[in-house]
Structure formats: structure tokens, C-alpha cells
Scaffold this motif. Structure first.
Motif, mmCIF file in Angstrom:
data_model
loop_
_atom_site.group_PDB
_atom_site.id
_atom_site.type_symbol
_atom_site.label_atom_id
_atom_site.label_comp_id
_atom_site.label_asym_id
_atom_site.label_seq_id
_atom_site.Cartn_x
_atom_site.Cartn_y
_atom_site.Cartn_z
ATOM 1 N N LEU A 97 -9.559 8.839 4.700
ATOM 2 C CA LEU A 97 -10.562 9.636 5.421
ATOM 3 C C LEU A 97 -11.632 10.186 4.489
ATOM 4 C CD1 LEU A 97 -8.594 11.924 7.924
ATOM 5 C CD2 LEU A 97 -9.301 9.564 8.211
ATOM 6 N N ASN A 125 1.245 -2.592 5.331
ATOM 7 C CA ASN A 125 0.536 -1.327 5.547
ATOM 8 C C ASN A 125 -0.798 -1.232 4.812
ATOM 9 O OD1 ASN A 125 0.351 1.826 5.836
ATOM 10 N ND2 ASN A 125 0.400 1.427 3.615
ATOM 11 N N TYR A 158 -13.794 -2.948 10.700
ATOM 12 C CA TYR A 158 -12.463 -2.329 10.606
ATOM 13 C C TYR A 158 -11.722 -2.491 11.932
ATOM 14 C CZ TYR A 158 -8.863 1.266 9.871
ATOM 15 O OH TYR A 158 -7.666 1.945 9.751
ATOM 16 N N LYS A 204 -8.129 -4.507 12.871
ATOM 17 C CA LYS A 204 -6.963 -3.845 13.457
ATOM 18 C C LYS A 204 -6.601 -4.458 14.812
ATOM 19 C CE LYS A 204 -6.189 -1.152 9.995
ATOM 20 N NZ LYS A 204 -4.984 -1.358 9.172
ATOM 21 N N PRO A 261 -1.762 4.233 14.623
ATOM 22 C CA PRO A 261 -2.026 5.673 14.546
ATOM 23 C C PRO A 261 -3.499 5.995 14.736
ATOM 24 C CG PRO A 261 -1.087 4.799 12.492
ATOM 25 C CD PRO A 261 -1.568 3.646 13.308
ATOM 26 N N SER A 262 -3.743 7.238 15.156
ATOM 27 C CA SER A 262 -5.098 7.775 15.157
ATOM 28 C C SER A 262 -5.347 8.466 13.802
ATOM 29 C CB SER A 262 -5.244 8.748 16.324
ATOM 30 O OG SER A 262 -6.598 9.169 16.393
ATOM 31 N N ALA A 291 1.774 3.257 -2.605
ATOM 32 C CA ALA A 291 1.631 4.242 -3.683
ATOM 33 C C ALA A 291 1.364 5.640 -3.130
ATOM 34 C CB ALA A 291 0.494 3.826 -4.614
ATOM 35 N N ASP A 313 1.397 -2.088 -4.594
ATOM 36 C CA ASP A 313 0.085 -1.440 -4.526
ATOM 37 C C ASP A 313 -0.759 -1.899 -5.714
ATOM 38 O OD1 ASP A 313 -0.588 1.394 -2.727
ATOM 39 O OD2 ASP A 313 -2.054 0.769 -4.249
ATOM 40 N N GLY A 359 0.833 -1.211 0.000
ATOM 41 C CA GLY A 359 0.000 0.000 0.000
ATOM 42 C C GLY A 359 0.859 1.249 0.000
ATOM 43 N N SER A 373 -1.468 -1.227 12.232
ATOM 44 C CA SER A 373 -2.772 -1.403 12.867
ATOM 45 C C SER A 373 -3.406 -0.025 12.946
ATOM 46 C CB SER A 373 -2.604 -2.061 14.237
ATOM 47 O OG SER A 373 -3.848 -2.180 14.884
ATOM 48 N N ALA A 407 -5.996 9.681 2.047
ATOM 49 C CA ALA A 407 -7.192 9.439 1.237
ATOM 50 C C ALA A 407 -8.226 8.572 1.947
ATOM 51 C CB ALA A 407 -6.784 8.798 -0.086
ATOM 52 N N CYS A 420 0.537 -5.143 -7.209
ATOM 53 C CA CYS A 420 0.192 -6.312 -6.383
ATOM 54 C C CYS A 420 -1.055 -6.043 -5.558
ATOM 55 C CB CYS A 420 1.368 -6.634 -5.461
ATOM 56 S SG CYS A 420 0.994 -7.935 -4.267
ATOM 57 N N ASP A 421 -2.027 -6.918 -5.720
ATOM 58 C CA ASP A 421 -3.192 -6.911 -4.842
ATOM 59 C C ASP A 421 -2.855 -7.850 -3.679
ATOM 60 O OD1 ASP A 421 -5.569 -7.383 -3.525
ATOM 61 O OD2 ASP A 421 -6.765 -7.548 -5.360
HETATM 62 N N1 LIG Z 1 -5.217 7.561 7.790
HETATM 63 C C1 LIG Z 1 -5.627 7.173 9.006
HETATM 64 O O1 LIG Z 1 -6.315 7.889 9.746
HETATM 65 C C2 LIG Z 1 -5.183 5.853 9.529
HETATM 66 C C3 LIG Z 1 -4.800 4.833 8.700
HETATM 67 N N2 LIG Z 1 -4.413 3.634 9.216
HETATM 68 C C4 LIG Z 1 -3.988 2.531 8.367
HETATM 69 O O2 LIG Z 1 -2.889 2.951 7.591
HETATM 70 C C5 LIG Z 1 -2.820 2.148 6.414
HETATM 71 C C6 LIG Z 1 -2.610 3.047 5.217
HETATM 72 O O3 LIG Z 1 -3.763 3.819 5.015
HETATM 73 P P1 LIG Z 1 -3.735 5.329 4.527
HETATM 74 O O4 LIG Z 1 -2.397 5.672 4.025
HETATM 75 O O5 LIG Z 1 -4.329 6.137 5.575
HETATM 76 O O6 LIG Z 1 -4.788 5.260 3.347
HETATM 77 P P2 LIG Z 1 -4.635 5.413 1.772
HETATM 78 O O7 LIG Z 1 -5.967 5.057 1.226
HETATM 79 O O8 LIG Z 1 -4.058 6.733 1.443
HETATM 80 O O9 LIG Z 1 -3.558 4.319 1.375
HETATM 81 C C7 LIG Z 1 -3.843 2.958 1.310
HETATM 82 C C8 LIG Z 1 -3.045 2.355 0.179
HETATM 83 O O10 LIG Z 1 -3.287 0.944 0.182
HETATM 84 C C9 LIG Z 1 -3.535 0.533 -1.148
HETATM 85 N N3 LIG Z 1 -4.339 -0.678 -1.166
HETATM 86 C C10 LIG Z 1 -5.636 -0.815 -0.808
HETATM 87 N N4 LIG Z 1 -6.044 -2.070 -1.021
HETATM 88 C C11 LIG Z 1 -4.966 -2.743 -1.498
HETATM 89 C C12 LIG Z 1 -4.745 -4.076 -1.905
HETATM 90 N N5 LIG Z 1 -5.732 -4.980 -1.896
HETATM 91 N N6 LIG Z 1 -3.508 -4.436 -2.321
HETATM 92 C C13 LIG Z 1 -2.523 -3.527 -2.363
HETATM 93 N N7 LIG Z 1 -2.670 -2.254 -2.018
HETATM 94 C C14 LIG Z 1 -3.874 -1.874 -1.583
HETATM 95 C C15 LIG Z 1 -4.246 1.713 -1.792
HETATM 96 O O11 LIG Z 1 -4.193 1.665 -3.211
HETATM 97 C C16 LIG Z 1 -3.481 2.875 -1.191
HETATM 98 O O12 LIG Z 1 -2.347 3.208 -1.957
HETATM 99 C C17 LIG Z 1 -4.099 1.334 6.397
HETATM 100 O O13 LIG Z 1 -3.831 0.037 6.873
HETATM 101 C C18 LIG Z 1 -5.015 2.070 7.364
HETATM 102 O O14 LIG Z 1 -5.961 1.226 7.916
HETATM 103 C C19 LIG Z 1 -4.358 3.426 10.562
HETATM 104 C C20 LIG Z 1 -4.734 4.394 11.425
HETATM 105 C C21 LIG Z 1 -5.181 5.690 10.993
#
Ligand SMILES: NC(=O)C1=CN([C@@H]2O[C@H](COP(=O)(O)OP(=O)(O)OC[C@H]3O[C@@H](n4cnc5c(N)ncnc54)[C@H](O)[C@@H]3O)[C@@H](O)[C@H]2O)C=CC1
Ligand SMILES: CCCCCC(=O)/C=C/C=C\C=C\C=C\[C@@H](O)[C@@H](O)CCCC(=O)O
Length: 268
Positions: A190, A91, A150, A154, A182-183, A14, A36, A12, A137, A188, A63-64
Motif C-alpha cells: 500500500l 502469494n 493489476y 488478479k 482480500p481487500s 519475507a 522471496d 513472497g 488473488s 508494504a 528466488c525471483d
Molecule cells: N495488501 C493488500 O491490500 C492486498 C494484497 N494482495 C496480494 O497479496 C500478495 C502479497 O502482498 P502484500 O503482502 O500485501 O505485499 P508486500 O509487498 O508486503 O509483500 C510482497 C512480497 O512479495 C515479494 N516479491 C515481490 N516480487 C517478487 C518476485 N518477483 N519474486 C519473489 N518474491 C517477490 C516481495 O519481496 C514481498 O516480500 C500480493 O499478491 C498482493 O497482490 C491482495 C489483496 C490485497
């Protein structure tokens, strides 16, 4: 963990927190594979990083993480491309209470698989050199959160990390396993969570009461702490606007009376 010349794989990566973590790892001198499903953003991030850190230090792999063959293939590609593997950041994640099975697949099943693959390639009993796994997490894995599936994924990641981080496993594999919680952070995820309206409203309220949003560099500081603290294994680090703190250090019933805790047998 000293990262100069080492090899990392970030899922993840990207955009968002994965991208921020990948850049911090590059800044510390490692080579990084970005995995990603978002090919255009992934290629763009890889191109940016190649300009800043050198084309030989970064690669994008489409990669999925929920596709077993793709994830296994991606780990093999990283080892073939960079000649080894030292750090895995699991991640990739989504928040989707409507397609909740998908949420479990991305956030939990794939993290279990990512850990197993990390141990397969880095574990000393498999011919690896040891290493580090950091699982993304969330504070939602530690406290009640309005999106229950969700939160479950986590919390699952927290349990997985603590148990894979048991000392007897470290003694065999020399792979430390830690989690970052993280909180709310500006990314994206959000913008468009697929959740019922009442959950969304409740999240807005929690966000306000919790002191507001963090930014990606705030969370990256948590990653840096886990990278720096080589004695941490099975550790769960909460990162919020109020600061950072480790969770769940208290002894279980089997250690409570003696107050003893077996020391780590091997630090990677
Ligand atoms: N932004 C927040 O408030 C928080 C986020 N997190 C966690 O942080 C991690 C990253 O999220 P963010 O950067 O916030 O969101 P984001 O939506 O910006 O990034 C997530 C990335 O994961 C990729 N992705 C989604 N499904 C996928 C799959 N099946 N295979 C490969 N890649 C995939 C997406 O294309 C994207 O690039 C997540 O695990 C999220 O749950 C945790 C706590 C708080
Ligand atoms: C307290 C636990 C926090 C855990 C956060 C987490 O892991 C994932 C959260 C994913 C999505 C949350 C969406 C929330 C949306 C609303 O609160 C909205 O008000 C956000 C507005 C963002 C902005 O002002 O830019």
C-alpha cells in the motif's frame, strides 16, 4: 487439510501476507520454505520462525518467481530439503501499472508456473501424494479496480484457479486449487504503488467507502478457512472488512438445466 508434519512452500513470504500465511502454516505443525527476492527480510523472517517453531521447520530460499529456472530450482530444493511437498501458496505480487509487463510476470505468469510446478510435485499421476494450492488473488480480481493491469492479473488468477480446480483434474491429480481474494490490507504494497495519481486517489476513495483497512490476521483467517474446508476445490474466497464469502458457485450453461454438478472424485 491436516498440516502436522506436512511441507509447504510460500512465495513472497519475507513480509506481509506471505509471512502471515507462512506463520499460520507453521502454527499448524507444517514445515515451511519461504521464497522471496528480499534476502535480508527473508533471512530475518526465517530466523524468527526458526526460534519460535524450530530450525528444522523453516528455510529461506532466495528466488525471483519470474525467473523460470529459479522457481523450478526452488521447488526442487524444497523437496530435497524437506522430503516432499503438500501445500503451495502462490502469494508473491506487486502493483505496478508503469512497469505493467513486470506486474503480469510476477502476479500471473509466475502463478501459472507455480501451479504447474505444484501439480508436477504433488500430483498423484506424477507420483506425488496430492495436496493443495492456494493462489493469492485480490478483490481487484472480482470487481472493477482503478489499476487495470493489476486487476487483470488478479482476475487471471481467479480464472486459473477455477479451471485448475475442475473436478476432472482433481480426479487425476488429487491436488485442490483455491484462491484468496482480500481487500486492502495493511502491508508494504500500500505504501508505494507505482500508479498514476488519479488511480491512487480513486483507491483512497474506494478504501474509505469500503470500510477501511484489514490487518494481516484478518486475511490469514481466510487462509485458515481454505485449509479447513477440505471439500473446497476451485473455490474463490473474498475476504473484506465485511466478512468472507465464496464467489462464483453458480452453474455454467452446461449444468444449468439439470442443476447437477459432478462431485469431486478424490479429496487430497
Ligand atoms: N495488501 C493488500 O491490500 C492486498 C494484497 N494482495 C496480494 O497479496 C500478495 C502479497 O502482498 P502484500 O503482502 O500485501 O505485499 P508486500 O509487498 O508486503 O509483500 C510482497 C512480497 O512479495 C515479494 N516479491 C515481490 N516480487 C517478487 C518476485 N518477483 N519474486 C519473489 N518474491 C517477490 C516481495 O519481496 C514481498 O516480500 C500480493 O499478491 C498482493 O497482490 C491482495 C489483496 C490485497
Ligand atoms: C478493492 C480492491 C482492493 C484490492 C487491494 C489490492 O489488491 C492491492 C492494493 C495495492 C495497493 C493499494 C494502494 C492504495 C493506497 C491508498 O489507498 C492509500 O490511501 C493507502 C493508505 C494506507 C494507510 O492509511 O496506511
Amino acid at each position: 487439510m491436516q498440516l502436522s508434519g506436512k511441507v509447504a512452500l510460500v512465495t513472497g513470504a519475507a513480509q506481509g501476507l506471505g509471512k502471515g500465511c507462512a506463520e499460520a502454516i507453521l502454527e499448524r505443525g507444517a514445515k515451511v520454505a519461504l521464497l522471496d527476492t528480499n534476502e535480508s527480510a527473508g533471512q530475518e523472517t526465517a530466523a524468527d520462525f526458526a526460534l519460535k517453531y524450530g530450525a528444522d521447520r523453516c528455510t529461506f530460499i532466495l528466488c525471483d518467481v519470474t525467473a523460470k529456472d529459479q522457481l523450478e530450482g526452488a521447488f526442487q530444493k524444497v523437496v530435497d530439503h524437506f522430503g516432499g511437498l503438500d501445500l503451495v501458496v502462490n502469494n508473491a505480487g506487486i502493483l505496478n501499472e508503469v512497469q505493467w509487463e513486470k506486474c503480469i510476470d510476477v502476479n500471473l505468469v509466475s502463478v501459472v508456473r507455480g501451479c504447474h510446478l505444484g501439480l508436477r510435485y504433488m500430483g498423484k499421476q506424477n507420483g506425488g501424494n496430492g495436496g493443495l494450492i492456494i493462489n493469492m488473488s485480490s478483490v481487484a480480481g472480482l470487481y472493477a479496480f482503478p489499476s487495470p493491469v493489476y486487476a487483470t492479473t488478479k482476475a487471471g488468477v481467479v480464472g486459473l484457479t477455477r479451471s485448475l480446480g475442475m473436478d476432472y483434474k482433481l480426479g487425476r491429480d488429487c491436488v485442490r486449487v483455491n484462491a484468496l481474494c482480500p481487500s486492502f490490507t495493511t502491508t508494504a504494497i500500500l505504501a508505494d504503488p507505482e500508479v498514476p495519481e488519479d488511480q491512487y486517489q480513486h483507491m483512497k476513495d474506494m478504501l474509505e467507502r469500503g470500510g477501511g483497512l484489514m490487518q494481516i490476521p484478518d486475511v490469514v483467517k481466510g487462509l485458515a478457512k481454505l485449509l479447513d474446508e477440505d471439500d473446497k476445490n476451485g473455490a474463490v474466497l473474498e475476504v473484506t472488512v465485511q466478512g468472507m464469502k465464496y464467489h462464483g458457485d453458480e452453474s455454467g450453461p452446461w449444468d444449468r438445466e439439470s442443476g447437477t454438478h459432478q462431485p469431486n472424485l478424490c479429496i487430497a
